[in-house]
Design a protein around this motif. Structure first.
Motif, short mmCIF file in Angstrom:
data_model
loop_
_atom_site.label_atom_id
_atom_site.label_comp_id
_atom_site.label_asym_id
_atom_site.label_seq_id
_atom_site.Cartn_x
_atom_site.Cartn_y
_atom_site.Cartn_z
N GLY A 75 58.42 100.50 51.79
CA GLY A 75 57.42 101.29 50.77
C GLY A 75 56.31 100.64 50.53
O GLY A 75 56.18 99.48 51.18
N ALA A 76 55.42 101.15 49.90
CA ALA A 76 54.34 100.47 49.37
C ALA A 76 53.57 101.10 48.17
O ALA A 76 54.22 102.33 47.82
CB ALA A 76 53.29 100.59 50.42
N VAL A 96 57.23 95.13 47.44
CA VAL A 96 56.59 95.98 48.43
C VAL A 96 55.02 95.59 48.25
O VAL A 96 54.82 95.25 47.25
CB VAL A 96 56.66 97.52 48.50
CG1 VAL A 96 58.21 97.74 48.89
CG2 VAL A 96 56.47 97.84 47.25
N PRO A 97 54.16 95.72 49.22
CA PRO A 97 52.86 95.56 49.25
C PRO A 97 52.04 96.47 48.17
O PRO A 97 52.52 97.62 48.02
CB PRO A 97 52.29 95.58 50.58
CG PRO A 97 53.37 95.80 51.47
CD PRO A 97 54.29 96.16 50.68
N VAL A 98 50.73 96.11 47.80
CA VAL A 98 50.07 96.87 46.87
C VAL A 98 48.71 96.98 47.70
O VAL A 98 48.12 95.91 47.97
CB VAL A 98 49.85 96.36 45.47
CG1 VAL A 98 48.93 97.20 44.49
CG2 VAL A 98 51.15 95.92 44.92
N ARG A 230 52.66 88.14 44.85
CA ARG A 230 53.81 87.99 44.04
C ARG A 230 55.03 88.72 44.60
O ARG A 230 56.11 88.23 44.42
CB ARG A 230 53.36 88.55 42.78
CG ARG A 230 54.36 88.44 41.57
CD ARG A 230 54.83 86.93 41.18
NE ARG A 230 55.75 86.88 40.35
CZ ARG A 230 57.03 86.86 40.75
NH1 ARG A 230 57.44 86.97 41.75
NH2 ARG A 230 58.11 86.83 39.72
N ALA A 231 54.77 89.91 45.16
CA ALA A 231 55.92 90.46 45.81
C ALA A 231 56.44 89.85 46.83
O ALA A 231 57.88 89.99 46.99
CB ALA A 231 55.46 92.06 46.09
N ALA A 232 56.13 89.22 47.53
CA ALA A 232 56.49 88.47 48.81
C ALA A 232 56.98 87.13 48.20
O ALA A 232 57.75 86.56 48.81
CB ALA A 232 55.13 88.01 49.66
N GLY A 233 56.84 86.93 47.03
CA GLY A 233 57.38 85.63 46.59
C GLY A 233 56.58 84.37 46.15
O GLY A 233 56.98 83.27 45.76
N ALA A 234 55.37 84.79 46.08
CA ALA A 234 54.36 83.66 45.88
C ALA A 234 54.27 83.19 44.50
O ALA A 234 54.32 84.31 43.74
CB ALA A 234 53.14 83.82 46.73
N ASP A 235 54.13 82.02 44.24
CA ASP A 235 53.83 81.89 42.71
C ASP A 235 52.28 82.06 42.69
O ASP A 235 51.39 81.60 43.19
CB ASP A 235 53.98 80.43 42.42
CG ASP A 235 55.57 80.07 42.39
OD1 ASP A 235 56.25 80.87 42.03
OD2 ASP A 235 56.20 79.07 42.98
N ILE A 236 51.89 82.59 41.50
CA ILE A 236 50.37 82.91 41.14
C ILE A 236 50.04 81.82 40.18
O ILE A 236 50.48 81.84 39.12
CB ILE A 236 50.10 84.44 40.82
CG1 ILE A 236 51.04 85.26 41.58
CG2 ILE A 236 48.89 84.66 40.53
CD1 ILE A 236 50.59 85.31 42.89
N VAL A 237 48.69 81.39 40.31
CA VAL A 237 48.20 80.40 39.18
C VAL A 237 46.91 80.85 39.13
O VAL A 237 46.03 80.75 40.21
CB VAL A 237 48.44 79.00 39.81
CG1 VAL A 237 47.62 78.06 39.05
CG2 VAL A 237 49.87 78.43 40.00
N GLU A 238 46.12 80.91 38.04
CA GLU A 238 44.83 80.98 37.66
C GLU A 238 44.16 79.83 38.18
O GLU A 238 44.40 78.99 37.67
CB GLU A 238 44.69 81.70 36.24
CG GLU A 238 43.37 81.89 35.84
CD GLU A 238 43.39 82.64 34.46
OE1 GLU A 238 42.44 83.49 34.07
OE2 GLU A 238 44.07 82.12 33.53
N SER A 239 42.91 80.15 38.52
CA SER A 239 42.04 79.12 39.11
C SER A 239 40.69 79.40 39.11
O SER A 239 40.16 80.60 39.37
CB SER A 239 42.58 78.59 40.39
OG SER A 239 41.51 77.98 40.97
N PRO A 240 39.63 78.66 38.73
CA PRO A 240 38.46 78.96 39.09
C PRO A 240 38.16 79.23 40.65
O PRO A 240 38.75 78.84 41.41
CB PRO A 240 37.50 77.88 38.46
CG PRO A 240 38.41 76.76 38.50
CD PRO A 240 39.86 77.22 38.23
#
Length: 543
Positions: A75-76, A96-98, A230-240
């Protein structure tokens, strides 16, 4: 911030969805006969091989993220560009991807093997794919935590007002509503009352094997791509956009096996900047950029003699302690971080030609290592000062290349002592052509990039306009280095201020330094008076 709130929803909606799985399993309707068995297959996540996913076309960026993070998916989520935040919250829920609707989406869905799509703010219609539209909450009002939002007319398939509601204690903004229609697991009501139909075939307790050790640094744009990661399991970090400017981004990159940047616009330098950030090395005062929220208070001289300045008036330990003592009063005068520093003269203009005939004495490298290493341990920056005589700046700097390997070491060019082939010291004030300065800058920038080092400072000493010829042509295209013009004249404060103002006229956009002479200034400025100089100096040295 918008990004962080969106990412919070990503995380918390995942919790709500998992909660719905256990709480509704006993009462969930049986599978509708028209739901294909193949929908039970899981997405296959992949560790990306691209270090940067960026651009201004949201659809293209979302496609690249999908291609990098997913090998296949049943799905997507497909969304319009304006609803990326809402759609990004769903990617992790369904694993699933977005994708942002646009050219190339159909081809990507085919590559993934997609059989169902959740459409968020998109009127996408796809041959052979079950499109599950988002629906408004039905039956008047739908409670989302402590607030309620008006709903639209009743929906016969999912009468939310007649269904039990279970607020997730982890996020009062998310309510899981048990549906009454067939083919649905849960109706997820997000912040603002938008509701989404969950395909019955999705097993919340049996998600894909997610990637490990992947960190995505993002500036908050291209949220669909962030949702995919994020759906694939990556950690998300805000960055310039330049991750070297964030301590959080540097720490996250250093702890990751794989680092990916997701940014708006084009960033030709960000790949090597990510590589530098991933070393985890920080400059004194934090992060890897020289002048972002920092000002420097320095001692000037040579560690082997007091004749050249106060830096040589005590041993190494005493110098470190004295630098801290001199810097301390400045901390109460600014919100910026005050970094103690040492400006070390490593090549000294000489009255005699010497064996090499260049009228400059090059100190042995071993003279400077103890102070450099002590400064690094104490969180102090070091600048190597060059007085080349009849030599040139680049040739001398290359002799000290091994000292440039220290992350907290920059350089200073002293054109007063840059002589022509027939000139003698003290007979006139020297100068440097801008081509030579730019050559040094490119050499140092290449060295920084090749060795994954933090940004380095380049100080240009100047108290006469003629000392730096054609300075309006200073090449500042290399973000590996940061320039500072140091007005290091001495004398009465009236004369020094006149020099300061004259140097600023038609000057390049660089940082600025001021020098206080303990014996020669009449009188020497106090810290309060020094920081009252306009513009406030970024670098203050004492000699």
């Amino acid at each position: 911030m918008k990004l962080m709130s969106a990412l919070l929803v990503v995380s918390l909606v995942s919790l709500a969805a998992c909660s719905a799985s256990s709480e509704t399993s006993s009462s969930a309707p049986e599978r509708s006969s028209d739901v294909p068995e193949s929908e039970e297959r899981l997405a296959v996540a992949a560790v990306p091989d691209a270090a940067v996913i960026s651009g201004n076309d949201a659809s293209e960026v979302s496609l690249e993220a999908s291609q990098q993070f997913f090998e296949s998916s049943p799905g997507a989520v497909v969304t319009s560009e304006g609803m990326q935040g809402e759609a990004a919250s769903l990617g992790p829920v369904y694993s699933v991807p977005v994708l942002v609707d646009g050219e190339g989406v159909n081809a990507e869905l085919e590559r993934l093997g997609v059989e169902w799509v959740i459409a968020v703010g998109s009127d996408v219609t796809l041959d052979g794919i079950d499109v599950v539209p988002t629906v408004p909450p039905a039956g008047g009002e739908l409670t989302t935590g402590s607030e309620s939002s008006a709903g639209s007319s009743a929906d016969e398939q999912a009468p939310a007002s007649e269904s039990p509601q279970n607020s997730d204690p982890a996020d009062p903004r998310v309510t899981v509503v048990e549906p009454q229609g067939e083919g649905l697991d849960a109706l997820l009501a997000l912040d603002g009352g938008q509701a989404f139909l969950a395909p019955e075939s999705h097993d919340f307790d049996h998600r894909l094997d997610q990637v490990d050790g992947v960190v995505v640094l993002t500036d908050g744009a291209n949220l669909a791509a962030v949702g995919t990661a994020r759906a694939a399991g990556a950690d998300i970090v805000e960055s310039p956009a330049d991750p070297r400017g964030s301590r959080e981004a540097i720490a996250a990159a250093a702890s990751a096996d794989t680092v990916v940047g997701v940014f708006a616009g084009e960033h030709p330098d960000v790949e090597w900047q990510l590589s530098a950030a991933a070393t985890g090395v920080e400059l004194p005062g934090g992060h890897q950029l020289i002048f972002e929220g920092k000002r420097y208070i320095a001692m000037y001289g040579s560690p082997v003699t007091p004749a050249l300045g106060i830096l040589g008036e005590q041993d190494v330990a005493g110098t470190i302690a004295r630098a801290e003592e001199i810097a301390e009063p400045y901390r109460a005068l600014t919100e910026d971080t005050i970094v103690p520093a040492q400006e070390i003269i490593v090549t000294v203009a000489a009255g005699q030609a010497g064996n090499d005939g260049n009228y400059s004495n090059e100190g042995p490298i071993d003279w400077f290592i103890p102070l450099i290493e002590a400064a690094g341990e104490a969180g102090q920056y070091v600048i190597l000062d060059f007085q080349p005589g009849r030599s040139d700046f680049l040739s001398q700097i290359q002799q000290y290349e091994e000292l440039l390997a220290y992350p907290h070491v920059g350089i200073a060019l002293d054109p007063e002592w840059r002589l022509g082939p027939d000139e003698m010291p003290l007979t006139r004030i020297g100068h440097v052509e801008i081509e030579e300065v730019n050559e040094v800058a490119h050499y140092l920038a290449d060295y920084v990039r090749e060795n994954d080092l933090p940004q380095k400072m380049i100080i240009l000493h100047q108290f006469q306009l003629q000392m730096i010829r054609d300075r309006d042509q200073l090449d500042q295209s290399r973000s590996e280095v940061a320039f500072l013009i140091h007005a290091d004249g001495q004398g009465s404060q009236g004369a020094k201020n006149a020099t300061w103002r004259a140097l600023h006229e038609n000057a390049p956009d660089v940082a600025w330094g001021w020098k206080n002479f303990l014996d020669e200034d009449l009188p020497m400025l106090t810290p309060e008076q020094t920081f009252a100089v306009e513009p406030m100096p970024d670098f203050v040295s004492y000699q």
